[in-house]
Scaffold this motif. Structure first.
Motif, mmCIF file in Angstrom:
data_model
loop_
_atom_site.group_PDB
_atom_site.id
_atom_site.type_symbol
_atom_site.label_atom_id
_atom_site.label_comp_id
_atom_site.label_asym_id
_atom_site.label_seq_id
_atom_site.Cartn_x
_atom_site.Cartn_y
_atom_site.Cartn_z
ATOM 1 N N GLN A 46 0.819 -1.212 0.000
ATOM 2 C CA GLN A 46 0.000 0.000 0.000
ATOM 3 C C GLN A 46 0.853 1.263 0.000
ATOM 4 O OE1 GLN A 46 -3.584 -0.222 2.725
ATOM 5 N NE2 GLN A 46 -2.481 -2.027 3.475
ATOM 6 N N GLY A 47 2.154 1.095 -0.178
ATOM 7 C CA GLY A 47 3.037 2.257 -0.215
ATOM 8 C C GLY A 47 3.506 2.727 1.142
ATOM 9 N N LEU A 48 3.292 1.908 2.185
ATOM 10 C CA LEU A 48 3.720 2.270 3.532
ATOM 11 C C LEU A 48 4.992 1.514 3.894
ATOM 12 C CD1 LEU A 48 0.218 1.988 5.256
ATOM 13 C CD2 LEU A 48 1.307 4.076 4.418
ATOM 14 N N VAL A 49 5.673 1.960 4.932
ATOM 15 C CA VAL A 49 6.835 1.224 5.429
ATOM 16 C C VAL A 49 6.355 0.305 6.551
ATOM 17 C CG1 VAL A 49 8.480 3.023 4.815
ATOM 18 C CG2 VAL A 49 7.409 3.057 7.082
ATOM 19 N N PRO A 50 7.166 -0.697 6.920
ATOM 20 C CA PRO A 50 6.785 -1.572 8.034
ATOM 21 C C PRO A 50 6.504 -0.780 9.315
ATOM 22 C CG PRO A 50 8.601 -2.538 6.806
ATOM 23 C CD PRO A 50 8.400 -1.143 6.260
ATOM 24 N N ALA A 51 5.657 -1.359 10.172
ATOM 25 C CA ALA A 51 5.251 -0.663 11.395
ATOM 26 C C ALA A 51 6.451 -0.337 12.280
ATOM 27 C CB ALA A 51 4.244 -1.520 12.158
ATOM 28 N N CYS A 52 7.430 -1.225 12.324
ATOM 29 C CA CYS A 52 8.595 -0.978 13.186
ATOM 30 C C CYS A 52 9.419 0.193 12.667
ATOM 31 C CB CYS A 52 9.447 -2.241 13.292
ATOM 32 S SG CYS A 52 10.135 -2.840 11.726
ATOM 33 N N VAL A 53 9.464 0.342 11.344
ATOM 34 C CA VAL A 53 10.196 1.455 10.736
ATOM 35 C C VAL A 53 9.433 2.755 10.976
ATOM 36 C CG1 VAL A 53 11.054 2.404 8.553
ATOM 37 C CG2 VAL A 53 11.232 -0.047 9.005
ATOM 38 N N GLN A 54 8.116 2.689 10.830
ATOM 39 C CA GLN A 54 7.275 3.870 11.012
ATOM 40 C C GLN A 54 7.437 4.461 12.415
ATOM 41 O OE1 GLN A 54 4.925 5.124 8.598
ATOM 42 N NE2 GLN A 54 4.829 6.868 9.989
ATOM 43 N N THR A 55 7.614 3.580 13.392
ATOM 44 C CA THR A 55 7.603 4.048 14.777
ATOM 45 C C THR A 55 8.991 4.277 15.356
ATOM 46 O OG1 THR A 55 6.486 3.629 16.896
ATOM 47 C CG2 THR A 55 7.723 1.817 15.956
ATOM 48 N N CYS A 56 10.031 3.958 14.603
ATOM 49 C CA CYS A 56 11.400 4.077 15.133
ATOM 50 C C CYS A 56 11.756 5.543 15.344
ATOM 51 C CB CYS A 56 12.403 3.421 14.182
ATOM 52 S SG CYS A 56 14.105 3.446 14.798
ATOM 53 N N VAL A 57 11.849 5.962 16.606
ATOM 54 C CA VAL A 57 12.040 7.385 16.915
ATOM 55 C C VAL A 57 13.451 7.868 16.571
ATOM 56 C CG1 VAL A 57 10.289 7.413 18.703
ATOM 57 C CG2 VAL A 57 12.637 6.831 19.306
ATOM 58 N N GLY A 58 14.410 6.964 16.518
ATOM 59 C CA GLY A 58 15.776 7.366 16.228
ATOM 60 C C GLY A 58 16.160 7.197 14.774
ATOM 61 N N ARG A 59 15.202 6.781 13.935
ATOM 62 C CA ARG A 59 15.456 6.438 12.526
ATOM 63 C C ARG A 59 16.619 5.445 12.426
ATOM 64 N NH1 ARG A 59 16.398 9.070 7.904
ATOM 65 N NH2 ARG A 59 14.842 7.854 6.808
ATOM 66 N N SER A 60 16.582 4.503 13.336
ATOM 67 C CA SER A 60 17.580 3.445 13.276
ATOM 68 C C SER A 60 17.244 2.465 12.161
ATOM 69 C CB SER A 60 17.637 2.712 14.626
ATOM 70 O OG SER A 60 18.484 1.595 14.556
ATOM 71 N N ARG A 61 15.950 2.297 11.890
ATOM 72 C CA ARG A 61 15.499 1.348 10.864
ATOM 73 C C ARG A 61 15.103 2.091 9.593
ATOM 74 N NH1 ARG A 61 12.650 -3.903 13.206
ATOM 75 N NH2 ARG A 61 13.588 -4.011 15.277
ATOM 76 N N ILE A 62 15.722 1.706 8.489
ATOM 77 C CA ILE A 62 15.409 2.277 7.180
ATOM 78 C C ILE A 62 15.005 1.134 6.263
ATOM 79 C CG2 ILE A 62 16.232 3.686 5.265
ATOM 80 C CD1 ILE A 62 16.236 5.149 7.926
ATOM 81 N N PHE A 63 13.943 1.337 5.483
ATOM 82 C CA PHE A 63 13.412 0.264 4.643
ATOM 83 C C PHE A 63 13.221 0.766 3.216
ATOM 84 C CE2 PHE A 63 9.899 -2.223 2.849
ATOM 85 C CZ PHE A 63 10.301 -3.511 3.145
ATOM 86 N N GLY A 64 13.483 -0.097 2.247
ATOM 87 C CA GLY A 64 13.242 0.312 0.868
ATOM 88 C C GLY A 64 13.708 -0.734 -0.126
ATOM 89 N N ASP A 65 13.681 -0.330 -1.394
ATOM 90 C CA ASP A 65 14.013 -1.224 -2.498
ATOM 91 C C ASP A 65 15.514 -1.175 -2.765
ATOM 92 O OD1 ASP A 65 14.194 -2.714 -4.792
ATOM 93 O OD2 ASP A 65 13.023 -1.342 -6.039
ATOM 94 N N LEU A 66 16.182 -2.271 -2.497
ATOM 95 C CA LEU A 66 17.626 -2.330 -2.692
ATOM 96 C C LEU A 66 18.000 -2.327 -4.166
ATOM 97 C CD1 LEU A 66 20.019 -2.484 -0.691
ATOM 98 C CD2 LEU A 66 20.032 -4.960 -1.045
ATOM 99 N N ASN A 67 17.070 -2.710 -5.031
ATOM 100 C CA ASN A 67 17.346 -2.701 -6.472
ATOM 101 C C ASN A 67 17.192 -1.320 -7.096
ATOM 102 O OD1 ASN A 67 17.960 -5.372 -6.490
ATOM 103 N ND2 ASN A 67 16.045 -6.073 -7.404
ATOM 104 N N ASP A 68 16.691 -0.371 -6.303
ATOM 105 C CA ASP A 68 16.559 1.009 -6.773
ATOM 106 C C ASP A 68 17.780 1.796 -6.309
ATOM 107 O OD1 ASP A 68 15.984 3.615 -7.348
ATOM 108 O OD2 ASP A 68 14.161 3.729 -6.130
ATOM 109 N N PRO A 69 18.666 2.190 -7.211
ATOM 110 C CA PRO A 69 19.893 2.887 -6.788
ATOM 111 C C PRO A 69 19.627 4.228 -6.121
ATOM 112 C CG PRO A 69 19.630 2.967 -9.187
ATOM 113 C CD PRO A 69 18.578 2.026 -8.678
ATOM 114 N N ASN A 70 18.417 4.751 -6.279
ATOM 115 C CA ASN A 70 18.089 6.043 -5.666
ATOM 116 C C ASN A 70 17.447 5.889 -4.285
ATOM 117 O OD1 ASN A 70 18.955 7.596 -7.946
ATOM 118 N ND2 ASN A 70 17.064 6.980 -8.999
ATOM 119 N N SER A 71 17.166 4.679 -3.865
ATOM 120 C CA SER A 71 16.536 4.492 -2.556
ATOM 121 C C SER A 71 17.551 4.732 -1.444
ATOM 122 C CB SER A 71 15.956 3.083 -2.436
ATOM 123 O OG SER A 71 17.004 2.128 -2.353
ATOM 124 N N GLU A 72 17.042 5.094 -0.262
ATOM 125 C CA GLU A 72 17.929 5.366 0.869
ATOM 126 C C GLU A 72 18.663 4.106 1.319
ATOM 127 O OE1 GLU A 72 16.025 7.258 4.170
ATOM 128 O OE2 GLU A 72 17.912 7.635 5.231
#
Length: 236
Positions: A151-177
């Motif tokens: 649905q275009g959202l990130v995992p719940a654990c990533v959404q709630t991580c207050v320190g931005r310790s968890r980053i999620f995305g498409d590894l095949n996209d060279p522009n992703s974080e």
């Protein structure tokens, strides 16, 4: 339609035209607040005593110079997941588009072969059904929040991580974080010698402290603590 892969060694990373989701966990930014655990529990109504993601820690140093080192854990959504190969009924599979390792709960016979084959202790048996489903006595694990990601959202654990310790995305996209973090930083994966090609990458993890899992939690003891807190507060 996304193809279900029952051959566990099929590569999805670097394959043109398909996405390959991954998580980067920067342990230098993890403060051990456990918000990720709580968010995951709430998202999936996970019963007491078991976890889809968990945050074990060790205390290092010598008093008074001591510190806690956290190492968030979850399913590694491997590119060569042994759990897929071990499942005798095809309940565990990998999606070609996205690389998610998922579970058909209606096929699972609870034989625990997947649990035995996972080198990360990422799977567990659901001890009881969830509040809103009749799923019980089947093996469960993290799904990278597949239902949210599509649905275009990130995992719940990533959404709630207050320190931005968890980053999620498409590894095949060279522009992703996540792609840029993996390219820029020295990263570690758990138990690389297993050859499973994990897709949870750590930044700043101590290689000597990565090989511990659920035993840190002492599951029965943790369950007793959770039950005591629940019983104390259930009427509030």
């Amino acid at each position: 339609m996304t193809q279900e892969l029952l051959m566990s060694s099929t590569e999805t990373r670097g394959k043109p035209g398909v996405r390959r989701y991954a998580m980067v966990i920067d342990v230098r930014r993890c403060i051990g607040c456990m918000a990720c655990q709580v968010a995951c529990k709430a998202e999936y109504d996970v019963p007491l005593g078991v976890f889809r993601t968990w945050v074990p820690y060790r205390v290092t140093g010598k008093y008074p110079t001591v510190k806690k080192q956290f190492l968030p854990r979850l399913c590694n959504h491997c590119d060569d997941p042994p759990c897929v190969r071990a499942c005798p009924v095809g309940a565990t599979y990998k999606l070609e588009d996205g690389g998610f390792v998922l579970q058909h709960y209606d096929r699972c016979i609870g034989c625990k072969a997947c649990m035995a084959s996972c080198p990360y202790n990422a799977r567990f048996m659901l001890p009881e059904h969830r509040t809103y489903t009749d799923i019980t006595k089947v093996v469960d694990k993290c799904t990278f929040c597949y239902h949210r990601v599509i649905q275009g959202l990130v995992p719940a654990c990533v959404q709630t991580c207050v320190g931005r310790s968890r980053i999620f995305g498409d590894l095949n996209d060279p522009n992703s974080e996540v792609s840029q973090l993996v390219a820029k930083h020295a990263t570690q994966v758990l138990r690389p010698e297993q050859g499973t090609k994990p897709h949870v990458f750590y930044i700043g993890a101590d290689r000597n402290l990565t090989d511990y899992g659920r035993a840190v939690y002492k599951r029965d003891e943790q369950a007793d603590i959770e039950r005591a807190v629940f019983n104390r507060n259930k009427h509030i």
